[in-house]
Design a protein around this motif. Structure first.
Motif, PDB file in Angstrom:
ATOM      1  N   GLU A   1      -4.387  -7.330 -11.483  1.00  0.00           N
ATOM      2  CA  GLU A   1      -3.108  -6.674 -11.179  1.00  0.00           C
ATOM      3  C   GLU A   1      -3.230  -5.159 -11.145  1.00  0.00           C
ATOM      4  O   GLU A   1      -2.514  -4.486 -10.406  1.00  0.00           O
ATOM      5  CB  GLU A   1      -2.053  -7.067 -12.204  1.00  0.00           C
ATOM      6  CG  GLU A   1      -1.512  -8.472 -12.053  1.00  0.00           C
ATOM      7  CD  GLU A   1      -0.332  -8.714 -12.981  1.00  0.00           C
ATOM      8  OE1 GLU A   1       0.785  -8.868 -12.479  1.00  0.00           O
ATOM      9  OE2 GLU A   1      -0.545  -8.736 -14.208  1.00  0.00           O
ATOM     10  N   SER A   2      -4.137  -4.611 -11.967  1.00  0.00           N
ATOM     11  CA  SER A   2      -4.250  -3.153 -12.066  1.00  0.00           C
ATOM     12  C   SER A   2      -5.246  -2.558 -11.073  1.00  0.00           C
ATOM     13  O   SER A   2      -5.381  -1.344 -10.987  1.00  0.00           O
ATOM     14  CB  SER A   2      -4.664  -2.767 -13.497  1.00  0.00           C
ATOM     15  OG  SER A   2      -5.924  -3.352 -13.826  1.00  0.00           O
ATOM     16  N   ARG A   3      -5.937  -3.396 -10.326  1.00  0.00           N
ATOM     17  CA  ARG A   3      -6.901  -2.873  -9.350  1.00  0.00           C
ATOM     18  C   ARG A   3      -6.164  -2.281  -8.153  1.00  0.00           C
ATOM     19  O   ARG A   3      -5.208  -2.855  -7.637  1.00  0.00           O
ATOM     20  CB  ARG A   3      -7.851  -3.981  -8.883  1.00  0.00           C
ATOM     21  CG  ARG A   3      -8.786  -4.473  -9.980  1.00  0.00           C
ATOM     22  CD  ARG A   3      -9.833  -5.411  -9.405  1.00  0.00           C
ATOM     23  NE  ARG A   3     -10.692  -5.969 -10.431  1.00  0.00           N
ATOM     24  CZ  ARG A   3     -11.769  -5.362 -10.922  1.00  0.00           C
ATOM     25  NH1 ARG A   3     -12.099  -4.172 -10.465  1.00  0.00           N
ATOM     26  NH2 ARG A   3     -12.506  -5.939 -11.852  1.00  0.00           N
ATOM     27  N   VAL A   4      -6.636  -1.131  -7.705  1.00  0.00           N
ATOM     28  CA  VAL A   4      -5.978  -0.442  -6.593  1.00  0.00           C
ATOM     29  C   VAL A   4      -6.254  -1.147  -5.271  1.00  0.00           C
ATOM     30  O   VAL A   4      -5.358  -1.339  -4.455  1.00  0.00           O
ATOM     31  CB  VAL A   4      -6.454   1.031  -6.525  1.00  0.00           C
ATOM     32  CG1 VAL A   4      -5.817   1.727  -5.324  1.00  0.00           C
ATOM     33  CG2 VAL A   4      -6.107   1.762  -7.813  1.00  0.00           C
ATOM     34  N   LEU A   5      -7.498  -1.542  -5.048  1.00  0.00           N
ATOM     35  CA  LEU A   5      -7.904  -2.100  -3.755  1.00  0.00           C
ATOM     36  C   LEU A   5      -7.931  -3.628  -3.809  1.00  0.00           C
ATOM     37  O   LEU A   5      -8.976  -4.255  -3.687  1.00  0.00           O
ATOM     38  CB  LEU A   5      -9.267  -1.543  -3.343  1.00  0.00           C
ATOM     39  CG  LEU A   5      -9.335  -0.007  -3.252  1.00  0.00           C
ATOM     40  CD1 LEU A   5     -10.751   0.455  -2.974  1.00  0.00           C
ATOM     41  CD2 LEU A   5      -8.382   0.503  -2.175  1.00  0.00           C
TER      42      LEU A   5
ATOM     43  N   ARG B   1       0.852  -1.192   0.000  1.00  0.00           N
ATOM     44  CA  ARG B   1       0.000   0.000   0.000  1.00  0.00           C
ATOM     45  C   ARG B   1       0.889   1.244   0.000  1.00  0.00           C
ATOM     46  O   ARG B   1       2.044   1.183   0.417  1.00  0.00           O
ATOM     47  CB  ARG B   1      -0.885   0.006   1.264  1.00  0.00           C
ATOM     48  CG  ARG B   1      -1.879  -1.130   1.332  1.00  0.00           C
ATOM     49  CD  ARG B   1      -3.124  -0.811   0.539  1.00  0.00           C
ATOM     50  NE  ARG B   1      -3.815   0.335   1.119  1.00  0.00           N
ATOM     51  CZ  ARG B   1      -4.664   1.130   0.436  1.00  0.00           C
ATOM     52  NH1 ARG B   1      -4.890   0.878  -0.828  1.00  0.00           N
ATOM     53  NH2 ARG B   1      -5.268   2.130   1.025  1.00  0.00           N
ATOM     54  N   PRO B   2       0.362   2.410  -0.477  1.00  0.00           N
ATOM     55  CA  PRO B   2       1.139   3.645  -0.345  1.00  0.00           C
ATOM     56  C   PRO B   2       1.524   3.858   1.120  1.00  0.00           C
ATOM     57  O   PRO B   2       0.730   3.576   2.020  1.00  0.00           O
ATOM     58  CB  PRO B   2       0.154   4.720  -0.826  1.00  0.00           C
ATOM     59  CG  PRO B   2      -0.759   4.002  -1.760  1.00  0.00           C
ATOM     60  CD  PRO B   2      -0.923   2.626  -1.183  1.00  0.00           C
ATOM     61  N   GLN B   3       2.731   4.357   1.355  1.00  0.00           N
ATOM     62  CA  GLN B   3       3.230   4.458   2.724  1.00  0.00           C
ATOM     63  C   GLN B   3       2.339   5.311   3.620  1.00  0.00           C
ATOM     64  O   GLN B   3       2.234   5.063   4.824  1.00  0.00           O
ATOM     65  CB  GLN B   3       4.661   5.015   2.708  1.00  0.00           C
ATOM     66  CG  GLN B   3       5.688   4.010   2.200  1.00  0.00           C
ATOM     67  CD  GLN B   3       7.092   4.550   2.234  1.00  0.00           C
ATOM     68  OE1 GLN B   3       7.320   5.708   2.591  1.00  0.00           O
ATOM     69  NE2 GLN B   3       8.057   3.724   1.842  1.00  0.00           N
ATOM     70  N   LYS B   4       1.681   6.321   3.036  1.00  0.00           N
ATOM     71  CA  LYS B   4       0.816   7.183   3.847  1.00  0.00           C
ATOM     72  C   LYS B   4      -0.420   6.457   4.353  1.00  0.00           C
ATOM     73  O   LYS B   4      -1.051   6.895   5.320  1.00  0.00           O
ATOM     74  CB  LYS B   4       0.405   8.428   3.040  1.00  0.00           C
ATOM     75  CG  LYS B   4       1.541   9.421   2.827  1.00  0.00           C
ATOM     76  CD  LYS B   4       1.028  10.692   2.168  1.00  0.00           C
ATOM     77  CE  LYS B   4       2.153  11.719   2.023  1.00  0.00           C
ATOM     78  NZ  LYS B   4       1.670  12.977   1.376  1.00  0.00           N
TER      79      LYS B   4
ATOM     80  N   VAL C   1      -2.754 -18.908  -5.659  1.00  0.00           N
ATOM     81  CA  VAL C   1      -3.756 -17.970  -6.171  1.00  0.00           C
ATOM     82  C   VAL C   1      -3.509 -17.785  -7.659  1.00  0.00           C
ATOM     83  O   VAL C   1      -2.486 -17.223  -8.066  1.00  0.00           O
ATOM     84  CB  VAL C   1      -3.670 -16.611  -5.445  1.00  0.00           C
ATOM     85  CG1 VAL C   1      -4.714 -15.647  -6.006  1.00  0.00           C
ATOM     86  CG2 VAL C   1      -3.870 -16.793  -3.937  1.00  0.00           C
ATOM     87  N   VAL C   2      -4.419 -18.296  -8.487  1.00  0.00           N
ATOM     88  CA  VAL C   2      -4.315 -18.077  -9.934  1.00  0.00           C
ATOM     89  C   VAL C   2      -5.136 -16.827 -10.242  1.00  0.00           C
ATOM     90  O   VAL C   2      -6.344 -16.794 -10.066  1.00  0.00           O
ATOM     91  CB  VAL C   2      -4.792 -19.308 -10.741  1.00  0.00           C
ATOM     92  CG1 VAL C   2      -3.768 -20.403 -10.667  1.00  0.00           C
ATOM     93  CG2 VAL C   2      -6.129 -19.844 -10.258  1.00  0.00           C
ATOM     94  N   GLN C   3      -4.437 -15.805 -10.681  1.00  0.00           N
ATOM     95  CA  GLN C   3      -5.009 -14.462 -10.746  1.00  0.00           C
ATOM     96  C   GLN C   3      -5.237 -14.018 -12.187  1.00  0.00           C
ATOM     97  O   GLN C   3      -4.342 -14.094 -13.027  1.00  0.00           O
ATOM     98  CB  GLN C   3      -4.069 -13.481 -10.043  1.00  0.00           C
ATOM     99  CG  GLN C   3      -4.599 -12.073  -9.891  1.00  0.00           C
ATOM    100  CD  GLN C   3      -3.616 -11.207  -9.120  1.00  0.00           C
ATOM    101  OE1 GLN C   3      -2.595 -10.779  -9.646  1.00  0.00           O
ATOM    102  NE2 GLN C   3      -3.912 -10.957  -7.844  1.00  0.00           N
TER     103      GLN C   3
END
Length: 282
Positions: A83-87, A53-56, A76-78
């Motif tokens: 991969e591009s999802r933020v959450l 996650r972003p450090q902040k 986990v087969v993804q």
């Protein structure tokens, strides 16, 4: 082509506009000037190496101080779109487990030639694939009579939307080799910042948390793994995110505001969401 400022494209050469050679030179000069402009590169926010996650907004305070000791190995087969999802939840899952206990393999199609390690895992008699369906056995029933520590399991989990997961399961023959299992515990998803098809559909992290707690005979594992997910959702809601009710909830309560599908199969699937309380899309 759009008109270049100061040049009328309808003027023939040698009359009101420059000749064709001059026009070409002007275009080259114009594009050359544009190419010479400095490119502003946006700085990427520093990322925490553990929770990704972003450090902040680092979630490490909600992770276990030490990785959880488990005998089960997750694969986990993804789907590449994840991969591009933020959450995403998989990085949080991996951060809670020892190295080598949460293996992520990205792709849509898998075969023995290109993925020999995954193929070997699929052929292992101790491997389970977590995917609901009429051929699935309840995981709780499977391990009920097994002595703790006598069988070390591998668990394959497909990470993607429900339609992506279904497509990957059906089109990869390797995934039909392991014993197919499903979860029978009643658990509402805590992943409220992403829409689920039905009230009993869970995120990848939640599926892994429940499966590991069953296989390891330790309910505390589920609690520990869900802690960073709850923190993630809480933070997002505090900063403007909205609670996403499941499609089932929206349909049952007359809140579904999207056009209804015209495809009969999709209509039947949506009707089943309302009438069957124990259905996950397949």
């Amino acid at each position: 082509m759009d008109n270049v400022p100061g040049v009328c494209s309808s003027d023939p050469p040698g009359e009101n506009g420059p000749d064709s050679g001059s026009t070409d030179d002007g275009l080259v000069d114009a594009f050359g000037d544009l190419a010479a402009l400095p490119v502003e590169v946006g700085e990427r926010r520093p990322t925490c190496l553990r929770c990704r996650r972003p450090q902040k907004v680092c979630l490490c305070p909600f992770l276990p101080p030490q990785p959880l000791e488990v005998s089960t190995c997750l694969y986990v087969v993804q789907h590449p779109a994840e991969e591009s999802r933020v959450l995403r939840t998989v990085p949080l899952l991996a951060a809670c487990l020892p190295l080598g206990k949460c293996n992520v393999i990205v792709g849509r199609r898998f075969n023995e030639e290109k993925h020999p390690e995954l193929a070997a895992v699929c052929r292992d008699s101790g491997t389970l694939i977590l995917y609901p369906g009429p051929k699935s056995q309840n995981l709780e029933d499977l391990v009920q009579y097994q002595e703790v520590g006598t069988v070390k399991h591998n668990v394959i989990i497909i990470d993607g939307t429900w339609s992506q997961a279904k497509n990957m399961f059906l089109k990869n023959s390797l995934f039909h080799l392991p014993k197919q299992v499903q979860l029978n515990r009643t658990l509402s998803s805590q992943y409220v910042i992403r829409t689920q098809p039905s009230n009993i559909c869970l995120s990848t992290l939640e599926c892994a948390a429940v499966a590991l707690s069953i296989l390891e005979r330790n309910d505390e594992i589920q609690e520990v793994l869900l802690r960073p997910l709850k923190a993630l959702c809480s933070f997002q809601l505090q900063h403007g995110a909205q609670i996403h009710h499941s499609k089932e909830h929206l349909l049952r309560n007359g809140m579904y505001d999207k056009p209804m599908p015209k495809n009969k199969r999709k209509i039947k699937r949506m009707e089943k969401l309302i009438t069957d309380h124990n259905i996950c899309p397949r």
